[in-house]
Design an enzyme around this catalytic site. Structure first.
Site, mmCIF file in Angstrom:
data_model
loop_
_atom_site.group_PDB
_atom_site.id
_atom_site.type_symbol
_atom_site.label_atom_id
_atom_site.label_comp_id
_atom_site.label_asym_id
_atom_site.label_seq_id
_atom_site.Cartn_x
_atom_site.Cartn_y
_atom_site.Cartn_z
ATOM 1 N N GLY A 194 0.810 -1.215 0.000
ATOM 2 C CA GLY A 194 0.000 0.000 0.000
ATOM 3 C C GLY A 194 0.841 1.261 0.000
ATOM 4 O O GLY A 194 0.536 2.227 -0.709
ATOM 5 N N CYS A 195 1.904 1.250 0.761
ATOM 6 C CA CYS A 195 2.765 2.429 0.863
ATOM 7 C C CYS A 195 3.530 2.665 -0.432
ATOM 8 O O CYS A 195 3.779 3.807 -0.818
ATOM 9 C CB CYS A 195 3.705 2.298 2.051
ATOM 10 N N THR A 196 3.880 1.584 -1.114
ATOM 11 C CA THR A 196 4.537 1.705 -2.419
ATOM 12 C C THR A 196 3.556 2.295 -3.430
ATOM 13 O O THR A 196 3.897 3.229 -4.168
ATOM 14 C CB THR A 196 5.059 0.338 -2.894
#
Length: 146
Positions: free
Chosen positions: A35-37
């Protein structure tokens, strides 16, 4: 309330928010996660449009500067990631929340984004956001406000 802060950056320098206003600050849980990527790549892709509107974009998590540098290099991020290892800025923006994962409770960063205006005040905020499509939502809000 003024939301001025300084934190160590993936650039190797100390980032002072007051030098980069207006500012889009997104808080995310952890480098190198799906998700952070996704969120970082979407902000990176829209970076020229944020810049055209006069905004600097930064991401903040509790990861170390070294981890941020690796993450930026691997993903090709053209913006800075800031390390808030002691959670000072996370607590200033009230993004440390009790989370449940597989029945286990722990404190972590709730994915949130804030837009600071030229005076360092919060102009817009989004909490509990989903990573995919969020950068576009922020951009469209700023375009609408321009």
């Amino acid at each position: 309330m003024n939301y001025r802060f300084t934190l160590p950056s993936s650039s190797g320098e100390v980032f002072d928010s007051a030098d980069h206003l207006p500012l889009v600050v997104y808080f995310y849980p952890k480098d190198h996660t799906a998700g952070c990527t996704t969120e970082g790549l979407e902000f990176n892709q829209l970076l020229p449009e944020f810049a055209e509107l006069g905004y600097t974009v930064v991401g903040i998590s509790r990861d170390s500067v070294k981890t941020h540098q690796n993450f930026c290099q691997k993903q090709g991020f053209a913006f800075e990631l800031l390390s808030d290892a002691d959670e000072t800025v996370c607590r200033l923006f009230d993004v440390i929340k009790l989370k449940k994962l597989y029945g286990k409770e722990s404190y972590g960063i709730e994915r949130s984004t804030f837009v600071l205006d030229a005076q360092g005040q919060i102009a817009h905020e989004w909490r509990k956001v989903k990573a995919a499509g969020h950068a576009e939502t922020v951009l469209q809000t700023l375009k609408g406000a321009a």
